[in-house]
Design a protein around this motif. Structure first.
Motif, PDB file in Angstrom:
ATOM      1  N   PRO A 323      42.648  20.863 -24.576  1.00 34.10           N
ATOM      2  CA  PRO A 323      41.818  20.888 -23.342  1.00 34.10           C
ATOM      3  C   PRO A 323      42.552  21.209 -21.983  1.00 34.10           C
ATOM      4  N   CYS A 324      41.767  21.907 -20.903  1.00 30.24           N
ATOM      5  CA  CYS A 324      42.576  22.399 -19.416  1.00 30.24           C
ATOM      6  C   CYS A 324      42.131  20.506 -18.686  1.00 30.24           C
ATOM      7  N   LEU A 325      43.333  20.302 -18.189  1.00 29.63           N
ATOM      8  CA  LEU A 325      42.929  19.108 -17.469  1.00 29.63           C
ATOM      9  C   LEU A 325      42.899  18.890 -16.057  1.00 29.63           C
ATOM     10  N   ASN A 326      42.295  20.466 -15.368  1.00 30.71           N
ATOM     11  CA  ASN A 326      42.403  21.263 -14.424  1.00 30.71           C
ATOM     12  C   ASN A 326      41.278  20.145 -13.699  1.00 30.71           C
ATOM     13  N   ARG A 327      41.140  19.206 -12.752  1.00 31.34           N
ATOM     14  CA  ARG A 327      39.665  18.315 -12.661  1.00 31.34           C
ATOM     15  C   ARG A 327      39.282  18.921 -11.142  1.00 31.34           C
ATOM     16  N   SER A 330      35.341  23.834 -13.793  1.00 29.84           N
ATOM     17  CA  SER A 330      34.096  23.321 -14.302  1.00 29.84           C
ATOM     18  C   SER A 330      34.449  22.815 -15.489  1.00 29.84           C
ATOM     19  N   HIS A 331      35.661  23.818 -15.827  1.00 24.33           N
ATOM     20  CA  HIS A 331      36.156  23.517 -17.584  1.00 24.33           C
ATOM     21  C   HIS A 331      37.205  21.815 -17.993  1.00 24.33           C
ATOM     22  N   TYR A 332      36.820  21.090 -16.840  1.00 28.06           N
ATOM     23  CA  TYR A 332      37.713  19.935 -17.039  1.00 28.06           C
ATOM     24  C   TYR A 332      37.974  19.587 -18.257  1.00 28.06           C
ATOM     25  N   SER A 356      48.836  25.580 -21.492  1.00 27.46           N
ATOM     26  CA  SER A 356      48.504  26.541 -19.639  1.00 27.46           C
ATOM     27  C   SER A 356      46.906  27.071 -19.777  1.00 27.46           C
ATOM     28  N   CYS A 357      46.460  26.431 -18.834  1.00 29.28           N
ATOM     29  CA  CYS A 357      44.870  27.554 -19.431  1.00 29.28           C
ATOM     30  C   CYS A 357      45.105  28.844 -17.964  1.00 29.28           C
ATOM     31  N   HIS A 358      44.333  29.597 -18.593  1.00 28.09           N
ATOM     32  CA  HIS A 358      43.778  30.884 -17.728  1.00 28.09           C
ATOM     33  C   HIS A 358      43.339  30.961 -16.182  1.00 28.09           C
ATOM     34  N   CYS A 359      43.097  29.108 -16.160  1.00 25.80           N
ATOM     35  CA  CYS A 359      42.981  28.878 -14.599  1.00 25.80           C
ATOM     36  C   CYS A 359      43.744  28.805 -13.641  1.00 25.80           C
ATOM     37  N   GLY A 360      44.850  29.232 -14.603  1.00 31.57           N
ATOM     38  CA  GLY A 360      46.399  29.005 -13.119  1.00 31.57           C
ATOM     39  C   GLY A 360      47.316  27.394 -13.468  1.00 31.57           C
TER      40      GLY A 360
END
Ligand SMILES: [Zn+2]
Ligand SMILES: [Zn+2]
Length: 441
Positions: A323-327, A330-332, A356-360
């Motif tokens: 999982p991406c954990l970037n709050r 939208s893909h949190y 590492s997620c594509h959102c940075g």
């Protein structure tokens, strides 16, 4: 001339069957009755509890009195399944063949590798008083059980009751003839009494896992065994991501897990040589089954776990996606990160995953992950990325107070303030015409 042969009881040692045969023949000299059963006189001189030999020849002589095959005798009434569980299939096949056709008991014993072990068998043949009473009530006689004679086993698994020592020396330790289990010779005391609750639990678990080996039909290759332990020890945090063991730390941890008195009884107190042989990459020599069971218990694993093990590359964080954990995204908490980069955490010595997620957004987590819930936990955030910063900026521009932004993104107010200050700095510089590039946060 053989005109009778005892019905073999469940879990009965073949040694016990021969002893009961002798009692039934009524011959004064055991040699006479043994010569009926076996061609080789040498068999009568040194009885071997673990591996009788020449069973194929014996089977042909008594086939009228049994429905079982030779293979069933070997599987259900010798200790071949126990000793062959941690050797490869070819070794297991060789041992089975020697028991089937071999002419000398000692030869089988040497070939099994049991002679190489530093762990001796029990001093006396053992029995369970409750089993004894049940036998008397149901069939009027008792017998030696395989599951009571295994090294390190001091409990009857069926009754959870301490095994008692009989007066009969364990097989090849003596030149005594085969001795049947009778009420006269089964009158000793407990072979071992645990001094603590943990010790009691451990001896029960050792007995349970040891008995499972008696029903095992496969011989496991050393490479698979090593792979299994490598994985199990990693899960315990004993091995670095590059596969290095801290043998000294492992040794002390192992000793702390078992109590000194218990390790002494199990013949694992002098050196860690016996169990170290199990360690991945350490040796190609099979270790004693008891050493395997101790290491399995130490790793919180079972014989079943080991037997079902399929060799695969070790993945301390399991298989992706993660999982991406970037709050701010939208893909949190959605599984959008396909792979993880694993390094070794220098301070804790544990595997550390870099996600590492594509959102940075880039976060780390210490492994291994024994629980699924931990996949939403971060050890540290390495990069927040443009999406995260843009979101803060939008919130600042939208008039959100700092505390609210910090709350929504689950970060400290100081972090938001820091970014806010940078943004102001950038704006001022831009207005002054001094900023050519936006700083990369
Ligand atoms: Zn019992
Ligand atoms: Zn993301």
């Amino acid at each position: 001339m053989i005109n009778q042969f005892p019905t073999i009881y469940p879990d009965e040692l073949f040694y016990s069957v021969i002893a009961r045969y002798h009692v039934r023949t009524g011959d004064m000299r055991q040699k006479e009755s043994l010569n009926d059963l076996f061609n080789e006189v040498s068999i009568s001189k040194r009885p071997y509890v673990e591996f009788p030999c020449g069973l194929e020849s014996l089977h042909s002589k008594v086939s009228l009195y049994t429905n079982a095959t030779v293979d069933e005798w070997i599987q259900k009434h010798t200790l071949v399944p126990y000793y062959a569980s941690f050797t490869g299939e070819s070794n297991r096949g060789q041992l089975t063949e020697l028991v089937r056709k071999g002419e000398r008991n000692g030869l089988v014993f040497n070939s099994s590798g049991a002679m190489k072990y530093t762990i001796p068998p029990p001093t006396y043949l053992r029995y369970c008083p409750i089993c004894l009473n049940e036998d008397e009530a149901t069939v009027g006689e008792t017998y030696w059980r395989r599951s009571h004679q295994l090294p390190g086993v001091t409990v009857c698994v069926k009754h959870a009751y301490p095994l008692h020592d009989s007066q009969v020396l364990y097989g090849h330790r003596s030149h005594e003839p085969y001795v049947a289990a009778t009420f006269d010779v089964c009158d000793g005391g407990p072979s071992f009494i645990p001094s603590t609750a943990k010790s009691e639990w451990l001896v029960t678990r050792i007995a349970q896992e040891s008995v499972k080996l008696l029903a095992n039909h496969q011989g496991m290759e050393l490479t698979r065994i090593h792979s299994f332990y490598e994985n199990a020890l990693r899960e315990k945090g004993c091995v670095g991501v590059k596969g290095r063991f801290d043998h000294q730390a492992l040794y002390h941890s192992f000793r702390a897990f078992f109590e000194p008195n218990l390790l002494h009884v199990l013949h694992h107190d002098r050196t860690f040589q016996s169990w170290r042989m199990i360690m991945p990459h350490s040796t190609n020599r099979p270790a004693h089954p008891l050493s395997h069971i101790l290491l399995l218990l130490y790793c919180h694993k079972t014989v079943d776990d080991l037997m079902k093990w399929k060799t695969k590359a070790y993945e301390p964080f399991g298989e992706g996606p993660f999982p991406c954990l970037n709050r701010a995204a939208s893909h949190y908490r959605k599984n959008v990160i396909q792979s993880v980069n694993v390094i070794r955490n220098k301070v804790r010595g544990l595997p550390q995953g870099i996600f590492s997620c594509h959102c940075g957004f880039q976060y780390t987590r210490l492994g291994p992950d024994p629980l699924k819930q931990q996949i939403f936990v971060t050890h540290s955030v390495r990069k927040y990325g443009s999406l995260w910063y843009n979101t803060i900026q939008q919130m600042v521009d939208g008039g959100y107070p700092i505390y609210r932004i910090a709350q929504l993104l689950n970060v400290s107010r100081s972090l938001v303030r820091e970014h806010y200050a940078k943004k102001c700095y950038c704006e001022i510089k831009r207005q002054e015409g001094m900023l050519l590039f936006r700083p990369v946060f």
